[in-house]
Design an enzyme around this catalytic site. Sequence first.
Site, PDB file in Angstrom:
ATOM      1  N   ASP A   8       0.891  -1.168   0.000  1.00  0.00           N
ATOM      2  CA  ASP A   8       0.000   0.000   0.000  1.00  0.00           C
ATOM      3  C   ASP A   8       0.924   1.212   0.000  1.00  0.00           C
ATOM      4  O   ASP A   8       1.676   1.419   0.955  1.00  0.00           O
ATOM      5  CB  ASP A   8      -0.861  -0.040   1.271  1.00  0.00           C
ATOM      6  CG  ASP A   8      -1.695   1.221   1.436  1.00  0.00           C
ATOM      7  OD1 ASP A   8      -2.614   1.202   2.295  1.00  0.00           O
ATOM      8  OD2 ASP A   8      -1.433   2.219   0.742  1.00  0.00           O
ATOM      9  N   ILE A   9       0.909   1.988  -1.062  1.00  0.00           N
ATOM     10  CA  ILE A   9       1.882   3.097  -1.246  1.00  0.00           C
ATOM     11  C   ILE A   9       1.831   4.091  -0.081  1.00  0.00           C
ATOM     12  O   ILE A   9       2.825   4.741   0.229  1.00  0.00           O
ATOM     13  CB  ILE A   9       1.659   3.798  -2.597  1.00  0.00           C
ATOM     14  CG1 ILE A   9       2.903   4.588  -3.014  1.00  0.00           C
ATOM     15  CG2 ILE A   9       0.413   4.691  -2.576  1.00  0.00           C
ATOM     16  CD1 ILE A   9       2.871   5.073  -4.462  1.00  0.00           C
ATOM     17  N   ASN A  22      -6.908  12.926 -10.557  1.00  0.00           N
ATOM     18  CA  ASN A  22      -7.652  13.403 -11.731  1.00  0.00           C
ATOM     19  C   ASN A  22      -7.446  14.914 -11.806  1.00  0.00           C
ATOM     20  O   ASN A  22      -6.879  15.512 -10.895  1.00  0.00           O
ATOM     21  CB  ASN A  22      -9.148  13.037 -11.639  1.00  0.00           C
ATOM     22  CG  ASN A  22      -9.799  13.656 -10.427  1.00  0.00           C
ATOM     23  OD1 ASN A  22      -9.875  14.877 -10.305  1.00  0.00           O
ATOM     24  ND2 ASN A  22     -10.225  12.822  -9.498  1.00  0.00           N
ATOM     25  N   GLY A  30      -9.559   4.559  -5.795  1.00  0.00           N
ATOM     26  CA  GLY A  30      -8.239   3.945  -6.019  1.00  0.00           C
ATOM     27  C   GLY A  30      -7.151   4.505  -5.131  1.00  0.00           C
ATOM     28  O   GLY A  30      -7.358   4.792  -3.954  1.00  0.00           O
ATOM     29  N   ASP A  32      -5.777   7.362  -5.298  1.00  0.00           N
ATOM     30  CA  ASP A  32      -6.088   8.758  -4.931  1.00  0.00           C
ATOM     31  C   ASP A  32      -6.863   8.774  -3.612  1.00  0.00           C
ATOM     32  O   ASP A  32      -6.538   9.501  -2.663  1.00  0.00           O
ATOM     33  CB  ASP A  32      -6.929   9.360  -6.066  1.00  0.00           C
ATOM     34  CG  ASP A  32      -7.042  10.872  -6.009  1.00  0.00           C
ATOM     35  OD1 ASP A  32      -7.739  11.430  -6.868  1.00  0.00           O
ATOM     36  OD2 ASP A  32      -6.423  11.492  -5.130  1.00  0.00           O
ATOM     37  N   SER A 121      -2.586   5.219 -14.256  1.00  0.00           N
ATOM     38  CA  SER A 121      -3.567   4.954 -15.327  1.00  0.00           C
ATOM     39  C   SER A 121      -3.963   3.494 -15.460  1.00  0.00           C
ATOM     40  O   SER A 121      -4.804   3.164 -16.308  1.00  0.00           O
ATOM     41  CB  SER A 121      -3.060   5.443 -16.698  1.00  0.00           C
ATOM     42  OG  SER A 121      -3.162   6.841 -16.789  1.00  0.00           O
ATOM     43  N   GLY A 123      -5.572   1.523 -13.435  1.00  0.00           N
ATOM     44  CA  GLY A 123      -6.798   1.109 -12.741  1.00  0.00           C
ATOM     45  C   GLY A 123      -8.000   1.621 -13.500  1.00  0.00           C
ATOM     46  O   GLY A 123      -8.249   1.220 -14.645  1.00  0.00           O
ATOM     47  N   VAL A 124      -8.694   2.556 -12.893  1.00  0.00           N
ATOM     48  CA  VAL A 124      -9.911   3.128 -13.484  1.00  0.00           C
ATOM     49  C   VAL A 124      -9.662   3.643 -14.900  1.00  0.00           C
ATOM     50  O   VAL A 124     -10.505   3.524 -15.777  1.00  0.00           O
ATOM     51  CB  VAL A 124     -10.411   4.296 -12.575  1.00  0.00           C
ATOM     52  CG1 VAL A 124     -11.430   5.163 -13.261  1.00  0.00           C
ATOM     53  CG2 VAL A 124     -10.960   3.731 -11.277  1.00  0.00           C
ATOM     54  N   TYR A 125      -8.469   4.174 -15.141  1.00  0.00           N
ATOM     55  CA  TYR A 125      -8.208   4.794 -16.461  1.00  0.00           C
ATOM     56  C   TYR A 125      -7.887   3.772 -17.547  1.00  0.00           C
ATOM     57  O   TYR A 125      -7.711   4.120 -18.699  1.00  0.00           O
ATOM     58  CB  TYR A 125      -7.120   5.854 -16.342  1.00  0.00           C
ATOM     59  CG  TYR A 125      -7.609   7.188 -15.768  1.00  0.00           C
ATOM     60  CD1 TYR A 125      -8.928   7.346 -15.338  1.00  0.00           C
ATOM     61  CD2 TYR A 125      -6.756   8.266 -15.635  1.00  0.00           C
ATOM     62  CE1 TYR A 125      -9.373   8.536 -14.810  1.00  0.00           C
ATOM     63  CE2 TYR A 125      -7.196   9.483 -15.108  1.00  0.00           C
ATOM     64  CZ  TYR A 125      -8.508   9.603 -14.697  1.00  0.00           C
ATOM     65  OH  TYR A 125      -8.959  10.802 -14.166  1.00  0.00           O
TER      66      TYR A 125
HETATM   67  N1  APR Z   1      -1.187   1.635  -3.101  1.00  0.00           N
HETATM   68  C1  APR Z   1      -0.592   1.375  -4.304  1.00  0.00           C
HETATM   69  N2  APR Z   1      -1.267   1.212  -5.454  1.00  0.00           N
HETATM   70  C2  APR Z   1      -2.624   1.282  -5.379  1.00  0.00           C
HETATM   71  C3  APR Z   1      -3.317   1.546  -4.169  1.00  0.00           C
HETATM   72  C4  APR Z   1      -2.542   1.722  -3.000  1.00  0.00           C
HETATM   73  N3  APR Z   1      -3.107   1.980  -1.805  1.00  0.00           N
HETATM   74  N4  APR Z   1      -4.660   1.559  -4.452  1.00  0.00           N
HETATM   75  C5  APR Z   1      -4.788   1.293  -5.757  1.00  0.00           C
HETATM   76  N5  APR Z   1      -3.575   1.121  -6.326  1.00  0.00           N
HETATM   77  C6  APR Z   1      -3.244   0.793  -7.713  1.00  0.00           C
HETATM   78  C7  APR Z   1      -4.307   0.129  -8.540  1.00  0.00           C
HETATM   79  O1  APR Z   1      -4.359  -1.267  -8.263  1.00  0.00           O
HETATM   80  C8  APR Z   1      -3.811   0.421  -9.942  1.00  0.00           C
HETATM   81  O2  APR Z   1      -2.852  -0.558 -10.335  1.00  0.00           O
HETATM   82  O3  APR Z   1      -2.990   2.007  -8.389  1.00  0.00           O
HETATM   83  C9  APR Z   1      -3.097   1.768  -9.793  1.00  0.00           C
HETATM   84  C10 APR Z   1      -3.833   2.948 -10.410  1.00  0.00           C
HETATM   85  O4  APR Z   1      -5.232   2.734 -10.300  1.00  0.00           O
HETATM   86  P1  APR Z   1      -6.231   3.961  -9.942  1.00  0.00           P
HETATM   87  O5  APR Z   1      -6.037   4.351  -8.529  1.00  0.00           O
HETATM   88  O6  APR Z   1      -7.579   3.545 -10.387  1.00  0.00           O
HETATM   89  O7  APR Z   1      -5.710   5.191 -10.835  1.00  0.00           O
HETATM   90  P2  APR Z   1      -5.900   5.484 -12.398  1.00  0.00           P
HETATM   91  O8  APR Z   1      -6.127   4.254 -13.193  1.00  0.00           O
HETATM   92  O9  APR Z   1      -4.754   6.386 -12.744  1.00  0.00           O
HETATM   93  O10 APR Z   1      -7.269   6.319 -12.422  1.00  0.00           O
HETATM   94  C11 APR Z   1      -7.269   7.606 -11.862  1.00  0.00           C
HETATM   95  O11 APR Z   1      -9.143   7.121 -10.466  1.00  0.00           O
HETATM   96  O12 APR Z   1      -9.193   7.295  -8.199  1.00  0.00           O
HETATM   97  C12 APR Z   1      -9.501   7.941  -9.355  1.00  0.00           C
HETATM   98  O13 APR Z   1      -9.310  10.264  -8.764  1.00  0.00           O
HETATM   99  C13 APR Z   1      -8.722   9.218  -9.519  1.00  0.00           C
HETATM  100  O14 APR Z   1     -10.073   9.930 -11.342  1.00  0.00           O
HETATM  101  C14 APR Z   1      -8.810   9.386 -11.004  1.00  0.00           C
HETATM  102  C15 APR Z   1      -8.694   7.966 -11.524  1.00  0.00           C
END
Ligand code: APR
Length: 179
Positions: A8-9, A22, A30, A32, A121, A123-125
């Site tokens: 967990d970062i 974002n 995620g 963020d 990017s 995850g959600v992106y």
């Molecule tokens: N520690 C490390 N990595 C994490 C953690 C954490 N606690 N939580 C999630 N991740 C990983 C996810 O598994 C993924 O591999 O971070 C990576 C990025 O995923 P997202 O958080 O969904 O970010 P992203 O794909 O860049 O989408 C950004 O999501 O949360 C919203 O506000 C954010 O709108 C923006 C979008």
Amino acid sequence: MIEIVQADITTLRVDAIVNAANETLLGGGGVDGAIHRAAGPRLLEACRAIPEVRAGVRCPTGAARITPGFDLPARFVVHTVGPVWRGGGCDEPSLLTACHRNALALAREHTIDSIAFPAISCGVYGYPRNAAAGLALAVLADEQHRTRTPHRIVLCAFDPSMSEAWRRAAERLHVDVVQ
Ligand code: APR
């Protein structure tokens, strides 16, 4: 040196952690959401204080902004906004490259010696993780080779498949990593 960890970062004891934010910088899900929860409410206040460059946009995609880490072990949070994956024909690779380069440029400006990146990017992106992994390794290795700082760059996976994607990319690109 580039390290690959699975954690967990928000728990990492580094000078700065990178947030996959974002463009509003007002938090989200995620990583963020995890960073805002761990840093506490002062992080949102600091983000709100960052001026908008246009309506609703404090950090354009590919750019980076820096705030204190507040309740995090890390002194700083470097917020960057990755591209939403739209099939690869909308400048996604160059925008994701810019995220990493701009985050490191801010780190150097603030004498940050250790920085941890999530899989921006991926995850959600929806960015394909193998493509994102290869791009991140190539950019970070190039940056570290050219500038020598930050001394310590950590790629922080939240799940085994992402750490595996970074490991495979490091092998493919012959980048020395610590695991
Ligand atoms: N520690 C490390 N990595 C994490 C953690 C954490 N606690 N939580 C999630 N991740 C990983 C996810 O598994 C993924 O591999 O971070 C990576 C990025 O995923 P997202 O958080 O969904 O970010 P992203 O794909 O860049 O989408 C950004 O999501 O949360 C919203 O506000 C954010 O709108 C923006 C979008």
